[in-house]
Design a protein around this motif. Structure first.
Motif, PDB file in Angstrom:
ATOM      1  N   GLU A   1       4.135  21.760   3.210  1.00 26.06           N
ATOM      2  CA  GLU A   1       4.156  22.156   1.799  1.00 26.06           C
ATOM      3  C   GLU A   1       4.434  23.646   1.598  1.00 26.06           C
ATOM      4  N   ASN A   2       3.810  24.485   2.418  1.00 29.66           N
ATOM      5  CA  ASN A   2       3.961  25.940   2.231  1.00 29.66           C
ATOM      6  C   ASN A   2       5.056  26.537   3.109  1.00 29.66           C
ATOM      7  N   ASP A   3       5.844  25.674   3.717  1.00 28.99           N
ATOM      8  CA  ASP A   3       6.897  26.149   4.616  1.00 28.99           C
ATOM      9  C   ASP A   3       8.258  25.596   4.226  1.00 28.99           C
ATOM     10  N   VAL A   4       8.453  25.348   2.940  1.00 29.02           N
ATOM     11  CA  VAL A   4       9.737  24.823   2.470  1.00 29.02           C
ATOM     12  C   VAL A   4      10.309  25.715   1.377  1.00 29.02           C
ATOM     13  N   VAL A   5      11.610  25.587   1.202  1.00 29.16           N
ATOM     14  CA  VAL A   5      12.306  26.291   0.128  1.00 29.16           C
ATOM     15  C   VAL A   5      13.090  25.261  -0.672  1.00 29.16           C
ATOM     16  N   LYS A   6      13.128  25.431  -1.983  1.00 34.74           N
ATOM     17  CA  LYS A   6      13.866  24.506  -2.851  1.00 34.74           C
ATOM     18  C   LYS A   6      15.343  24.888  -2.862  1.00 34.74           C
ATOM     19  N   VAL A   7      16.193  23.873  -2.711  1.00 37.88           N
ATOM     20  CA  VAL A   7      17.637  24.088  -2.703  1.00 37.88           C
ATOM     21  C   VAL A   7      18.251  23.324  -3.874  1.00 37.88           C
ATOM     22  N   GLU A   8      18.903  24.039  -4.784  1.00 40.58           N
ATOM     23  CA  GLU A   8      19.570  23.410  -5.915  1.00 40.58           C
ATOM     24  C   GLU A   8      20.903  22.830  -5.447  1.00 40.58           C
ATOM     25  N   ASP A   9      21.203  21.619  -5.894  1.00 44.48           N
ATOM     26  CA  ASP A   9      22.434  20.946  -5.488  1.00 44.48           C
ATOM     27  C   ASP A   9      23.058  20.294  -6.717  1.00 44.48           C
ATOM     28  N   GLY A  10      23.739  21.114  -7.534  1.00 47.92           N
ATOM     29  CA  GLY A  10      24.271  20.623  -8.798  1.00 47.92           C
ATOM     30  C   GLY A  10      23.139  20.244  -9.731  1.00 47.92           C
ATOM     31  N   ASP A  11      23.139  18.996 -10.206  1.00 47.21           N
ATOM     32  CA  ASP A  11      22.062  18.499 -11.069  1.00 47.21           C
ATOM     33  C   ASP A  11      20.882  17.984 -10.247  1.00 47.21           C
ATOM     34  N   ASP A  12      20.986  18.027  -8.945  1.00 49.12           N
ATOM     35  CA  ASP A  12      19.968  17.506  -8.046  1.00 49.12           C
ATOM     36  C   ASP A  12      19.336  18.670  -7.273  1.00 49.12           C
ATOM     37  N   PHE A  13      18.323  18.358  -6.464  1.00 46.25           N
ATOM     38  CA  PHE A  13      17.714  19.379  -5.614  1.00 46.25           C
ATOM     39  C   PHE A  13      16.972  18.697  -4.476  1.00 46.25           C
ATOM     40  N   TYR A  14      16.648  19.480  -3.470  1.00 44.64           N
ATOM     41  CA  TYR A  14      15.858  18.997  -2.342  1.00 44.64           C
ATOM     42  C   TYR A  14      15.148  20.193  -1.723  1.00 44.64           C
ATOM     43  N   TYR A  15      14.266  19.929  -0.775  1.00 46.17           N
ATOM     44  CA  TYR A  15      13.536  20.986  -0.081  1.00 46.17           C
ATOM     45  C   TYR A  15      13.933  20.990   1.394  1.00 46.17           C
ATOM     46  N   LYS A  16      13.939  22.193   1.967  1.00 48.77           N
ATOM     47  CA  LYS A  16      14.231  22.358   3.396  1.00 48.77           C
ATOM     48  C   LYS A  16      13.140  23.233   4.010  1.00 48.77           C
ATOM     49  N   VAL A  17      12.846  22.988   5.285  1.00 53.24           N
ATOM     50  CA  VAL A  17      11.895  23.840   5.996  1.00 53.24           C
ATOM     51  C   VAL A  17      12.522  25.217   6.199  1.00 53.24           C
ATOM     52  N   VAL A  18      11.741  26.263   5.999  1.00 49.69           N
ATOM     53  CA  VAL A  18      12.231  27.639   6.110  1.00 49.69           C
ATOM     54  C   VAL A  18      12.614  27.957   7.557  1.00 49.69           C
ATOM     55  N   ASP A  19      13.368  29.023   7.725  1.00 48.71           N
ATOM     56  CA  ASP A  19      13.867  29.392   9.056  1.00 48.71           C
ATOM     57  C   ASP A  19      12.751  29.716  10.046  1.00 48.71           C
ATOM     58  N   GLU A  20      11.691  30.348   9.553  1.00 55.10           N
ATOM     59  CA  GLU A  20      10.579  30.719  10.429  1.00 55.10           C
ATOM     60  C   GLU A  20       9.275  30.158   9.864  1.00 55.10           C
ATOM     61  N   PRO A  21       9.006  28.859  10.101  1.00 52.41           N
ATOM     62  CA  PRO A  21       7.800  28.235   9.550  1.00 52.41           C
ATOM     63  C   PRO A  21       6.524  28.790  10.175  1.00 52.41           C
ATOM     64  N   SER A  22       5.404  28.600   9.473  1.00 49.83           N
ATOM     65  CA  SER A  22       4.122  29.141   9.931  1.00 49.83           C
ATOM     66  C   SER A  22       3.668  28.510  11.235  1.00 49.83           C
ATOM     67  N   HIS A  23       4.038  27.265  11.454  1.00 55.29           N
ATOM     68  CA  HIS A  23       3.725  26.574  12.711  1.00 55.29           C
ATOM     69  C   HIS A  23       5.041  26.406  13.464  1.00 55.29           C
TER      70      HIS A  23
ATOM     71  N   TYR B   1      16.144  18.038   8.289  1.00 52.87           N
ATOM     72  CA  TYR B   1      16.052  17.122   7.157  1.00 52.87           C
ATOM     73  C   TYR B   1      16.159  17.809   5.800  1.00 52.87           C
ATOM     74  N   ARG B   2      16.529  16.980   4.822  1.00 58.25           N
ATOM     75  CA  ARG B   2      16.390  17.335   3.409  1.00 58.25           C
ATOM     76  C   ARG B   2      15.270  16.457   2.846  1.00 58.25           C
ATOM     77  N   PHE B   3      14.412  17.056   2.023  1.00 57.28           N
ATOM     78  CA  PHE B   3      13.267  16.335   1.445  1.00 57.28           C
ATOM     79  C   PHE B   3      13.389  16.321  -0.085  1.00 57.28           C
ATOM     80  N   PRO B   4      14.060  15.321  -0.668  1.00 53.45           N
ATOM     81  CA  PRO B   4      14.260  15.300  -2.115  1.00 53.45           C
ATOM     82  C   PRO B   4      13.047  14.850  -2.929  1.00 53.45           C
TER      83      PRO B   4
END
Length: 245
Positions: A130-152, A161-164
């Motif tokens: 939950e605290n290691d993702v960033v929201k990515v806008e994709d036109g009218d849609d969006f999804y979340y991706k894990v950040v480059d340097e996660p806490s774990h 993965y993409r997490f919509p």
């Protein structure tokens, strides 16, 4: 370009399929991993075929927006000791399901970073990242991706993965499906890993327990004493097979 969706015929991934195909009018490329060990594999495949038929019956032109499912045999997924070692760290700490090992190894083996995983709010993985993702806008849609340097450090196993659906609950999906006119299709979804002889959910496996905990217990019958024994014997047999490998 098609959305690459890992589809199992379950509640969450089916909601994503319906949202993309019916609401957003987008094309999807479904992926499904055949697991010969899991008794529900055939049921999942039948469920997806039934749901596709229901979608086409509702909106005939949607047929062209559902590409033929790419079928992956679990045993054909290449081994990756380094990846599996990272998975084991999370398995020991969070009791993470083994699907996150072989699914991740598949994504790594084909160098794929567009596969949608329908992890939802209240899911174990959602709580982890939950605290290691960033929201990515994709036109009218969006999804979340894990950040480059996660806490774990071991969270890198989720980076492909993409997490919509990361911040939507099962009950919110249910309400949305009612409003959009496809709740009857959602009711055909399948989740149980060890269905009984009547083809009903066992009420004892983890997916059944999670379904109850997340507000959809109405879909699960109360297991009989015999079904409890059957499930116990299944678990023992599976554990023995893993030990003998």
């Amino acid at each position: 370009m098609a959305n690459d969706v890992l589809w199992t015929g379950g509640w969450d991934s089916t909601y994503r399929v319906l949202n993309l195909v019916l609401d957003q009018k987008k094309t999807i490329q479904p992926y499904y991993v055949f697991d010969p060990v899991r008794p529900s594999t055939e049921k999942e495949w039948e469920t997806m075929e039934k749901i596709k038929s229901m979608i086409i019956e509702k909106v005939p032109e949607a047929e062209e927006r559902i590409l033929p499912t790419i079928k992956i045999k679990k045993e054909d997924i290449p081994r990756d000791p380094a990846f599996t070692e990272e998975y084991k760290k999370l398995q020991q700490e969070f009791r993470l399901g083994d699907q996150y090992d072989w699914l991740g190894r598949y994504a790594e083996s084909v160098d794929m970073d567009t596969l949608e995983l329908s992890v939802h709010h209240d899911d174990k993985v959602q709580g982890m990242i939950e605290n290691d993702v960033v929201k990515v806008e994709d036109g009218d849609d969006f999804y979340y991706k894990v950040v480059d340097e996660p806490s774990h450090p071991a969270f890198v196993i989720f980076k492909k993965y993409r997490f919509p659906l990361l911040r939507i609950t099962k009950l919110q999906m249910e309400e949305s499906a009612k409003q959009r006119g496809y709740s009857h299709i959602m009711e055909q979804t399948w989740f149980c890993h060890t269905p009984n002889k009547r083809g009903e959910p066992c009420g004892l496996c983890n997916p059944c327990k999670y379904t109850k905990d997340e507000g959809l217990g109405r879909r699960i019958p109360e297991p009989s004493q015999w079904e409890r024994v059957r499930y116990f014997l299944f678990k023992v047999n599976r554990r023995l097979k893993k030990t003998l490998k």
